[in-house]
Design an enzyme around this catalytic site. Structure first.
Site, PDB file in Angstrom:
ATOM      1  N   GLY A 215      69.404  25.961 -17.987  1.00  0.00           N
ATOM      2  CA  GLY A 215      69.875  27.315 -17.719  1.00  0.00           C
ATOM      3  C   GLY A 215      70.050  27.627 -16.243  1.00  0.00           C
ATOM      4  O   GLY A 215      70.285  26.745 -15.416  1.00  0.00           O
ATOM      5  N   SER A 216      69.890  28.899 -15.915  1.00  0.00           N
ATOM      6  CA  SER A 216      70.312  29.435 -14.619  1.00  0.00           C
ATOM      7  C   SER A 216      69.529  28.943 -13.406  1.00  0.00           C
ATOM      8  O   SER A 216      69.888  29.272 -12.272  1.00  0.00           O
ATOM      9  CB  SER A 216      70.233  30.966 -14.658  1.00  0.00           C
ATOM     10  OG  SER A 216      71.090  31.483 -15.655  1.00  0.00           O
ATOM     11  N   VAL A 217      68.459  28.171 -13.603  1.00  0.00           N
ATOM     12  CA  VAL A 217      67.727  27.654 -12.444  1.00  0.00           C
ATOM     13  C   VAL A 217      68.627  26.833 -11.535  1.00  0.00           C
ATOM     14  O   VAL A 217      68.355  26.700 -10.342  1.00  0.00           O
ATOM     15  CB  VAL A 217      66.512  26.804 -12.878  1.00  0.00           C
ATOM     16  CG1 VAL A 217      65.410  27.668 -13.449  1.00  0.00           C
ATOM     17  CG2 VAL A 217      66.908  25.722 -13.868  1.00  0.00           C
TER      18      VAL A 217
END
Length: 688
Positions: A388-390
């Site tokens: 995801g957005s990491v």
């Protein structure tokens, strides 16, 4: 006168006999010398080949014996892996020993020593039975009657089979079965190699009785065996790995190469992870005894090398902290399991961003059927997940390096991305377009804008977005995005010094999947390991240096008192590559990660770390995944502290969480880990 004449005659006779006697003596000496010369000629001429053969049969052979394996310590000097010594009964196979002699020695040994028969097979029993020449002769006749003439190994195999089929060993006594095990080990050994016949629970009585009868049991000796022990608990055993037991012997897939390196078949050898990676360091150098032999008989034994204990490993892991992080991860999974039935486990890596030293790597696996939770620290390097957005810090830096955006011009409007023939893709806070807003790159990181990242990817591919347009991107966009990600360690092996690392998983490329390039830009396509996340955030924290993560700190010898000795190797930070960004570009990314935690926008995603001290910079992630047809999420986070002088990074992954959960477990867990770190590993004094 007559008396004088008689004396004169006697003197004449004596005088006349003296030359005769001398001549006879000289003749005898001559004959002896002649015989000696004849014998020398016979030996040199007629017997030359025989004595040359005997001289040539003189040889020098080498016998080796094991030494104690090196120990493993944590970064504070605590012993993680030690050696327990135990008494052992060994056998050094003599030169050209007969099967009957080994049979006799085995029978005599078991009168004094109890041997486990748990590994006894019918084949072993048959081979023991055939060690007696009279039995072998009888069986040989029967086999040849049944199958005709054969020889060598095929004949022996047939003989063994015959013994088993006719159940000729059915009446073996308990002691004979024990002897069969011993005989099997003896016969399987190489000449002059030393094997262990019993290495556990050798009693005082057994030692005494064997010692009293050594002269009648050629090759039998009293020795020492070592086994691995874990005096500080087994919290990092899954990382350290294991060594094979005497019973297991050499790994089957490496046996030929290890035998060529001088190992015996029943040697203990590192079989996984750290024990395997540093086998050459830990194993030490075997004791060497040089044997002079003539006509296959040992004439002289000289200890030419006393052997050297293996060197010791000092790891970067802090044992107390490692156990604490492991306990934290287990506790979190236990508490989450009820509401998250598809949670398969969770993983954490804590690392020094300036050196790559690993302070802790922890993880647990959860059986989805039984709910059983087991330790799995190695999941940090071999389990991959869509994170995801990491990863958006790498996306922003890729946009800056490609020129799609710049430090002075990077404002884009967050809006739902509506392309012809595809479903709408949007940010978590702006699904309908009701909250369209201009965002700088730093603000896009703060609120974790998917729309912003997709627009950056489209600009990198030469496509300017307009609602309803057909997406037109070259296939190369996948390689371009991944190329920037890989500079940070996402999608490539990190180089960590533990075997079995995964490089991650790449989704399909090409025009048929061109829309997936947009998913890739915000972390919802390719999968990565938790260790890759740690390397990625370390690269940001230290300003662009992708460092090799490492668990080995140093290699040290042992002093005579058994304590750590001099340092023979010290790990130096290993830079794998450098992200060639300027200070202004790094400023954009780092400001965004600061705002994730400390920004003023209510949509910031890392606000739970706002009160963590020293101050933290971070990026959170929520990936949309599936378990079968059920929607799930990966809750992840990466962070470093202190934000203005990074000393430590924390990477976390909780895959398979229930969709739409609001636990924010990764940020809460990061806070707990930071508190433990500053208490157990490094003082936070002087940092803010």
């Amino acid at each position: 006168m007559k008396f004088l004449r008689r004396n004169q005659v006697k003197r004449q006779k004596v005088q006349s006999s003296i030359p005769f006697r001398l001549n006879f003596l000289f003749f005898i000496v001559f004959l002896l010398f002649a015989a000696l010369i004849a014998q020398l000629a016979h030996l040199q001429i007629n017997q030359q080949k025989k004595f040359t053969s005997e001289v040539n049969s003189t040889d020098t052979k080498v016998e080796t014996k094991n030494v104690q394996r090196g120990m493993i310590y944590d970064s504070t000097g605590k012993v993680l892996v030690a050696n327990d010594a135990s008494r052992a009964i060994t056998y050094t196979k003599p030169l050209n020993v007969s099967s009957l002699k080994m049979y006799q020695v085995a029978n005599q040994l078991v009168k004094s020593v109890k041997i486990s028969t748990s590994g006894l097979t019918k084949t072993m029993e048959a081979q023991y039975y055939l060690a007696v020449p009279s039995r072998l002769k009888k069986v040989d006749k029967q086999v040849k009657k049944l199958k005709g003439s054969s020889s060598g190994s095929k004949l022996y195999q047939a003989e063994v089979k015959y013994v088993k089929q006719k159940k000729l060993t059915a009446d073996l006594t308990s002691k004979q079965k024990q002897a069969a095990i011993v005989y099997s080990k003896m016969s399987g050994a190489y000449s002059l190699s030393t094997i262990y016949l019993k290495y556990n629970n050798v009693s005082d009585q057994e030692m005494a009785e064997v010692g009293e009868n050594l002269t009648s049991m050629p090759g039998i000796k009293i020795g020492t065996s070592w086994s691995r022990s874990y005096p500080y608990g087994k919290s990092v055993k899954s990382v350290i790995g294991t060594v094979t037991s005497r019973k297991q012997g050499l790994p089957s897939d490496q046996i030929n190469s290890l035998l060529s390196e001088g190992y015996a078949r029943d040697d203990s050898v590192g079989s996984s992870y750290i024990e395997s990676e540093y086998e050459n360091v830990l194993k030490g150098s075997k004791q060497i005894i040089t044997l002079e032999t003539q006509n296959n008989k040992i004439t002289k034994e000289v200890k030419t090398f006393g052997g050297q204990k293996g060197d010791n490993l000092v790891l970067t892991i802090n044992a107390d902290f490692q156990q604490k992080v492991q306990d934290i991860m287990k506790s979190e999974v236990e508490s989450l399991a009820g509401g998250n039935p598809y949670l398969p486990g969770a993983y954490a890596v804590v690392m020094n961003p300036k050196t790559g030293a690993i302070y802790a790597l922890a993880g647990v696996s959860r059986d989805l059927d039984t709910g059983k939770i087991t330790e799995n620290a190695l999941g940090t390097i071999n389990q991959t997940f869509v994170m995801g957005s990491v990863v958006k810090g790498a996306t922003v830096m890729g946009g800056l390096l490609s020129g799609a955006i710049s430090p002075n011009s990077n404002t884009l409007t967050d809006q739902p991305i509506k392309l012809k023939g595809t479903a709408t893709k949007a940010s978590w806070f702006n699904k309908t377009g009701a909250q369209d807003m201009p965002l700088t790159a730093s603000d896009a990181l703060m609120v974790s804008s998917n729309s912003y990242m997709m627009q950056v990817a489209m600009l990198e591919g030469g496509f300017h977005y307009s609602p309803g347009a057909a997406l037109s991107l070259p296939n190369s966009i996948f390689g371009k995005l991944r190329g920037y990600f890989k500079q940070f360690g996402l999608g490539v092996k990190t180089g960590v010094d533990i075997p079995g690392e995964s490089s991650g998983f790449e989704g399909k490329s090409g025009q048929a999947n061109i829309g997936k390039a947009l998913d890739l830009s915000f972390g919802n396509y390719d999968s990565y390991t938790t260790m890759q996340l740690a390397q990625y955030i370390s690269t940001i924290a230290n300003g662009g240096y992708r460092l090799q993560p490492h668990i080995l700190q140093s290699i040290r010898t042992s002093n005579n008192d058994g304590k750590l000795g001099r340092t023979v190797y010290e790990f130096s930070p290993n830079v794998l590559n450098v992200v060639q960004a300027n200070q202004a570009q790094w400023g954009v990314v780092k400001e965004g990660l600061w705002k994730v935690v400390h920004g003023t926008n209510s949509l910031r995603t890392g606000g739970l770390l706002n009160n963590t001290s020293p101050a933290v910079a971070a990026k959170t992630g929520t990936a949309e995944t599936f378990h079968g047809s059920t929607e799930t999420e990966t809750d992840s986070s990466v962070s470093y502290a202190p934000a203005d002088d990074p000393q430590v990074v924390v990477a976390l992954a909780f895959p398979g969480m229930a969709s739409g959960n609001q636990t924010h477990v990764s940020t809460q867990t990061a806070d707990t880990i930071y508190k433990a770190y500053w208490k157990m590993v490094q003082s936070d004094q002087g940092f803010k």
